[in-house]
Design a protein around this motif. Structure first.
Motif, short mmCIF file in Angstrom:
data_model
loop_
_atom_site.label_atom_id
_atom_site.label_comp_id
_atom_site.label_asym_id
_atom_site.label_seq_id
_atom_site.Cartn_x
_atom_site.Cartn_y
_atom_site.Cartn_z
N ILE A 4 0.83 -1.20 0.00
CA ILE A 4 0.00 0.00 0.00
C ILE A 4 0.87 1.25 0.00
O ILE A 4 2.02 1.21 0.43
N CYS A 5 0.29 2.33 -0.53
CA CYS A 5 0.99 3.60 -0.57
C CYS A 5 0.15 4.63 0.19
O CYS A 5 -1.02 4.86 -0.17
N VAL A 6 0.71 5.18 1.25
CA VAL A 6 -0.01 6.16 2.05
C VAL A 6 0.86 7.40 2.27
O VAL A 6 2.06 7.38 1.99
N GLY A 7 0.24 8.43 2.79
CA GLY A 7 0.94 9.70 3.04
C GLY A 7 -0.12 10.78 3.15
O GLY A 7 -1.26 10.59 2.70
N GLY A 69 -6.03 7.34 -0.27
CA GLY A 69 -6.02 8.81 -0.23
C GLY A 69 -5.68 9.37 1.14
O GLY A 69 -6.02 8.77 2.17
N GLY A 70 -5.03 10.53 1.15
CA GLY A 70 -4.65 11.17 2.40
C GLY A 70 -5.85 11.56 3.25
O GLY A 70 -5.79 11.56 4.48
N VAL A 90 6.15 11.62 1.57
CA VAL A 90 6.18 12.89 2.31
C VAL A 90 6.53 14.01 1.34
O VAL A 90 7.48 13.89 0.55
N ASP A 91 5.77 15.11 1.40
CA ASP A 91 6.01 16.28 0.55
C ASP A 91 7.07 17.16 1.23
O ASP A 91 6.81 17.77 2.27
N THR A 92 8.26 17.24 0.63
CA THR A 92 9.36 17.98 1.27
C THR A 92 9.20 19.50 1.09
O THR A 92 9.98 20.27 1.65
N LEU A 105 3.42 8.74 10.38
CA LEU A 105 4.30 7.61 10.07
C LEU A 105 4.58 6.79 11.33
O LEU A 105 4.56 5.56 11.31
N TYR A 106 4.83 7.50 12.44
CA TYR A 106 5.09 6.82 13.71
C TYR A 106 3.89 5.94 14.09
O TYR A 106 4.06 4.79 14.48
N SER A 107 2.67 6.51 13.96
CA SER A 107 1.47 5.75 14.36
C SER A 107 1.29 4.51 13.48
O SER A 107 0.80 3.48 13.94
#
Ligand SMILES: Nc1nc2c(ncn2[C@@H]2O[C@H](COP(=O)(O)OP(=O)(O)OP(=O)(O)O)[C@@H](O)[C@H]2O)c(=O)[nH]1
Ligand SMILES: [Mg+2]
Length: 241
Positions: A4-7, A69-70, A90-92, A105-107
């Motif tokens: 999966i891809c999340v962010g 989706g975010g 993550v959007d830098t 991310l930690y959660s």
């Protein structure tokens, strides 16, 4: 073998996965609509990056990735069952969002179902002039603390779908994780097969094995015993068959 891809919202997941799928779809003028729900991307890994692939075996290898989706962040954990790869984007260039992205991310990494999951952290939008540099971004994400507290292996890649920077590293990560998952599956399957074979031979028992007495031989032994007893007693016993 789910990936999966999340962010966070607008971090660049759809852009990144579309570019990984098809290099000609994304350029500086492309804008995407926020994903409300999920998107599926079937990404072909370029042949020259697949390790151990010889010239005769040119079959393409794919990785299927589910983007969530975010705006679905409160629901991400509903998708965590049987997930063994997570791409976290993550959007830098978004200073307001980056700390929040670290907490999210930690959660995710603390979830008990994801303790054996492989993580890829993609620092994206690296083409923008006002982006954070790698070290600054990692500082804002509290990466040092996160690595100390969590045991998962986290691979970090800087990327941009526009310049295609970091794409080789992402393809290579997808290929290694895919190969390891297949090897693990094969090992588990051969272990299960050998276990089921040994348990089958135990269930059969001595009557089914060539060396032990057969049912027929046991019956004829019984008949002989009866005849001997009849002779000894001198009387006819009633034999029920
Ligand atoms: N310059 C630049 N812009 C990008 C890049 N990636 C994404 N964008 C821009 O950011 C916007 C949002 O990107 P998306 O890929 O839709 O973000 P997302 O993470 O899928 O967002 P949600 O689906 O809402 O979670 C896009 O419309 C692009 O304009 C990048 O690498 N460079
Ligand atoms: Mg999206």
């Amino acid at each position: 073998m789910a990936c999966i891809c999340v962010g966070p919202k607008g971090s660049g997941k759809t852009h990144l996965l579309s570019a990984l799928k098809n290099e000609s779809t994304i350029d500086i003028t492309t804008h995407s609509v926020s994903t409300v729900g999920t998107n599926i991307f079937k990404i072909a890994i370029p042949n020259y990056l697949i390790s151990g692939l010889n010239q005769s075996n040119k079959k393409e290898k794919y990785s299927t990735i589910l983007e969530i989706g975010g705006c679905m962040a409160p629901l991400w954990r509903k998708y965590f069952n049987n997930v063994n790869k997570i791409i976290y984007v993550v959007d830098t260039s978004n200073l307001c969002q980056i700390s929040c992205a670290g907490v999210l991310l930690y959660s995710i990494m603390a979830d008990p179902r994801l303790q054996k999951t492989k993580f890829l952290l993609v620092l994206t939008k690296m083409d923008l002039a006002y982006r954070q540099m790698r070290n600054e971004a990692l500082l804002m994400l509290q990466m040092a603390k996160l690595k100390k507290q969590l045991k998962q292996n986290l691979v970090i890649v800087e990327a941009s779908p526009i310049t295609r920077d970091g794409f080789e590293d992402i393809y290579k990560w997808l290929d290694t994780v895919r190969r390891k998952a297949i090897e693990g599956y094969k090992e588990r399957k051969s272990e299960e097969d050998s276990k089921s074979k040994t348990s089958e031979s135990n269930v059969k028992g001595p009557l089914h094995q060539g060396s032990g007495p057969t049912i027929d031989s046991s019956i004829s032994d019984l008949e002989k015993l009866c005849q001997e007893r009849e002779k000894q007693d001198g009387c006819n016993r009633v034999r029920i068959r």
